[in-house]
Write a protein that holds these residues in place. Structure first.
Motif, PDB file in Angstrom:
ATOM      1  N   ASP A   1       0.813  -1.229   0.000  1.00 49.31           N
ATOM      2  CA  ASP A   1       0.000   0.000   0.000  1.00 49.31           C
ATOM      3  C   ASP A   1       0.837   1.265   0.000  1.00 49.31           C
ATOM      4  O   ASP A   1       0.327   2.349  -0.294  1.00 49.31           O
ATOM      5  CB  ASP A   1      -0.939   0.011   1.223  1.00 49.31           C
TER       6      ASP A   1
ATOM      7  N   PRO B   1      -0.900  -1.178  -4.386  1.00 53.43           N
ATOM      8  CA  PRO B   1      -2.019  -1.679  -3.583  1.00 53.43           C
ATOM      9  C   PRO B   1      -2.806  -2.762  -4.324  1.00 53.43           C
ATOM     10  O   PRO B   1      -2.893  -2.756  -5.560  1.00 53.43           O
ATOM     11  CB  PRO B   1      -2.884  -0.432  -3.369  1.00 53.43           C
TER      12      PRO B   1
ATOM     13  N   SER C   1      -5.859  -3.013  -4.580  1.00 58.67           N
ATOM     14  CA  SER C   1      -6.999  -2.408  -5.278  1.00 58.67           C
ATOM     15  C   SER C   1      -6.677  -2.050  -6.724  1.00 58.67           C
ATOM     16  O   SER C   1      -7.583  -1.899  -7.554  1.00 58.67           O
ATOM     17  CB  SER C   1      -7.464  -1.146  -4.531  1.00 58.67           C
ATOM     18  N   GLU C   2      -5.376  -1.931  -7.053  1.00 56.45           N
ATOM     19  CA  GLU C   2      -4.987  -1.573  -8.416  1.00 56.45           C
ATOM     20  C   GLU C   2      -4.830  -2.805  -9.321  1.00 56.45           C
ATOM     21  O   GLU C   2      -4.684  -2.666 -10.533  1.00 56.45           O
ATOM     22  CB  GLU C   2      -3.664  -0.794  -8.398  1.00 56.45           C
TER      23      GLU C   2
ATOM     24  N   THR D   1      -8.317 -11.937  -4.131  1.00 58.18           N
ATOM     25  CA  THR D   1      -9.488 -11.317  -3.493  1.00 58.18           C
ATOM     26  C   THR D   1      -9.899 -10.071  -4.247  1.00 58.18           C
ATOM     27  O   THR D   1     -11.094  -9.847  -4.508  1.00 58.18           O
ATOM     28  CB  THR D   1      -9.176 -10.995  -2.029  1.00 58.18           C
ATOM     29  N   ALA D   2      -8.917  -9.250  -4.607  1.00 57.81           N
ATOM     30  CA  ALA D   2      -9.228  -8.026  -5.363  1.00 57.81           C
ATOM     31  C   ALA D   2      -9.848  -8.348  -6.714  1.00 57.81           C
ATOM     32  O   ALA D   2     -10.692  -7.582  -7.220  1.00 57.81           O
ATOM     33  CB  ALA D   2      -7.950  -7.199  -5.557  1.00 57.81           C
TER      34      ALA D   2
END
Length: 288
Positions: free
Chosen positions: A214, A247, A249-250, A284-285
């Motif tokens: 992150d 991260p 999320s990317e 997971t993302a």
């Protein structure tokens, strides 16, 4: 959504492979890919271990060096795995690192002929044909598998240069593309594969580095050092090596970048601490 695979890094001890494979299956990965580099793990034996430890994962050998693997023996090994684990095996072949092939005394006169003749012979043997070849590099006289696989596994190549990519397009079921290629380089490579004659069902397998962090500054510093070797191989700066760094999320957007370029299967190669934790975060993302 593409298939998502994970590489079992060659530096991880072989005894960790069964647990690693089971953890990937539980995490929702589609594939596990093992490597065969001189002095590290044997690719076929590693694939057998991973297949036996799991029930669903597809296991790919990425890649066995053609000069080191007799097409008759490689087809026998792959057929054995495919008979026991139908639909879960991918057989990868490549030129082999030239220096390593010289070290073991199997450097071919023509690397291109060696790979194409091997791929063609292995595919024919796996289809149950009786194969005779008197080629530039390969010589077989009436070879046939007694137990050919009921579900014929794909044979793919791991190659880099334009002529080899075209070879893969005309002779293999799929192509593994090396880590770090930019979207433009991926598109260019896939263009060579298509020019070689690849049909729409030719699987494009893109390996890509993964490092979840992150802290963007720390992630950039870590990746710059870790990816320096690949940058040298590709002839670019470390900052230009495409990788899933940052991260979790990317990750989905970066994976979409790869699929938009034409990749069907994305294989994550985690680096840094806790590779399984990084892979779990990425999966997971991605909604796995």
């Amino acid at each position: 959504m593409p298939r998502i695979g994970v590489m079992f890094d060659r530096d991880i001890s072989p005894e960790e492979l069964p647990g690693f494979a089971r953890a990937l299956e539980l995490a929702g990965a589609d594939d596990l890919w093992v490597v065969e580099d001189l002095g590290w793990n044997g690719g076929v034996s590693a694939a057998a271990i991973a297949l036996a430890a799991t029930s669903r994962l597809r296991v790919g050998i990425g890649i066995a060096p053609a000069p080191l693997r007799s097409p008759a023996l490689y087809a026998m090994e792959i057929a054995t795995l495919a008979r026991v684990h139908p639909g879960r095996v991918v057989a990868g072949l490549g030129h082999g690192v030239a220096e390593w092939m010289r070290q073991v005394g199997v450097a071919p006169k023509s690397a291109l002929a060696m790979l194409e003749e091997t791929v063609t012979a292995v595919r024919r043997l796996l289809r149950g044909e009786t194969v005779s070849v008197d080629g530039r590099e390969i010589h077989l006289d009436g070879i046939r598998l007694v137990h050919p696989p009921r579900v014929v596994p794909p044979v793919v190549t791991g190659v880099v240069r334009p002529r080899s990519l075209e070879l893969s397009g005309r002779s293999a079921d799929g192509t593994i593309l090396v880590e770090g290629l930019s979207p433009a380089q991926l598109t260019e490579s896939i263009g060579h594969i298509r020019r070689g004659g690849a049909a729409e069902d030719h699987e494009v397998i893109g390996f890509t580095f993964l490092h979840i962090d992150d802290d963007a500054e720390r992630a950039a510093a870590t990746s710059r050092e870790a990816l320096a070797g690949q940058a040298g191989f590709l002839g670019v700066s470390p900052e230009e090596v495409f990788a899933l760094v940052g991260p979790a999320s990317e990750v989905p957007a970066k994976v979409r970048t790869l699929t938009d370029a034409g990749v069907n299967t994305v294989v994550l190669r985690p680096f840094g601490p806790d590779p399984l934790g990084q892979v779990r975060a990425a999966l997971t993302a991605l909604g796995h």
